[in-house]
Design an enzyme around this catalytic site. Structure first.
Site: not given
Length: 339
Positions: A210, A220, A232, A248, A263, A289, A328
């Site tokens: 990610k 958000r 982040r 990872e 992602k 998004s 979505y």
């Protein structure tokens, strides 16, 4: 046609000496028959937002067509998703109250846990109910874990919180938990927690690669979980790094992940391909998004054919190697694919 040109044409007709790829593209039926990559409704997962304390869905301005659901409207949307034949739902929650440790994330009456109970009662096993496992929507500071007085996300105490949330989500009816916080050791802690609570059969879909992406902005707004300070970048991955993604992923699998996710999707198709080639577990990709919002904005301005763009992006993600795509557009795309 006469002379040398005529003779050349006759020779090409008999033995052209070059491939005619157009032969297999000449009709829609031929193109369907020879398609190398396919998208099916069952490959698609719909991310959904459920908000506490509302009676009607609340539209998300930056994501036309997407809403924050009430409990009732989510149940209706879930039935529509099941009827469309998609693979599952990924649940995100927005609680009425937030605190420094995100206590509503593992509360039995927390917004996502109530939604899971309702949906499991309504649908049983008809859809895979996936619970995003993070704290950013539940903390008053908007970070994905417990924060020290100095404002640093404290990795190891956060793992204890993640284990507690996983158990609560499993108790509420989640078929699968999906840790997205990118804390080191999160999969091991969650697996140990689930096993200790007799949820040994609940799988973990790890958000293993990610990235700290600029494509999360509309999310958000939707999840109301933007950091109140900093960003982040210290725990999500740095966009230039590809080999780190493989490390990872390998670490999460070693800790007990049953499936992995990349992602965002479209800006990281190379990572999807690398991961899919390196592992023998299901690989998902999340069409986030910002990817959604860009296509919707371009389509609203008449700059792209909306339906073609939707399906083309999904094919691209599947072609890169993702077995499942979180999008979505999942329900709409499922209907387009079967019409």
């Amino acid at each position: 046609m006469t002379g040398a040109a005529g003779r050349a044409g006759q020779e090409q007709g008999a033995n052209p000496g070059f491939a005619r790829g157009r032969r297999l593209r000449s009709t829609p039926a031929l193109r369907r028959l020879t398609a190398q990559t396919r998208v099916a409704p069952a490959d698609l997962v719909l991310p959904v937002f459920v908000k506490e304390g509302i009676d009607e869905p609340v539209p998300i301005g930056s994501m036309p067509g997407v809403v924050q659901h009430s409990q009732d409207s989510l149940r209706k949307a879930a039935h529509e998703a099941a009827e469309a034949g998609i693979g599952g739902l990924m649940l995100f929650g927005i609680p009425s109250g937030k605190d420094p440790v995100g206590s509503q994330a593992d509360a039995a009456d927390g917004v996502v846990n109530v939604a899971l109970q309702n949906l499991r009662a309504d649908l049983g096993d008809e859809l895979v109910l996936m619970a995003d496992l993070c704290l950013c929507e539940y903390t008053d500071h908007g970070h994905c874990g417990v924060v020290t007085p100095a404002g640093v996300v404290d990795n190891d105490p956060t793992l204890d919180r993640y284990a507690a949330v996983a158990i609560a989500q499993a108790q509420a009816g989640a078929h699968l938990v999906a840790p997205s916080g990118m804390m080191d050791g999160q999969v091991a802690a969650i697996r140990a927690g689930l096993d200790s609570a007799a949820f040994t059969e609940v799988p973990i879909l790890a958000y293993a690669a990610k990235y700290a992406s600029g494509f999360y902005g509309p999310f958000r707004e939707a999840a109301e979980g933007a950091p109140q300070f900093g960003d982040r970048s210290t725990y999500q991955m740095d966009p230039p790094n590809a080999d780190e993604a493989l490390r990872e992923v390998a670490q999460d699998l070693a800790e007990g992940a049953d499936a992995v996710m990349v992602k965002p999707a479209l800006p990281y198709l190379d990572i999807v391909t690398k991961v899919a080639a390196a592992v023998q577990v299901p690989v998902s990709a999340y069409q986030v998004s910002g990817e959604y919002a860009m296509v919707e904005a371009a389509a609203a301005n008449g700059w792209v054919d909306r339906e073609r763009a939707i399906l083309e992006t999904l094919v691209a993600i599947r072609r890169a190697g993702a077995g499942q795509v979180l999008t979505y557009w999942a329900v709409e795309a499922a209907r387009l694919l079967t019409r």
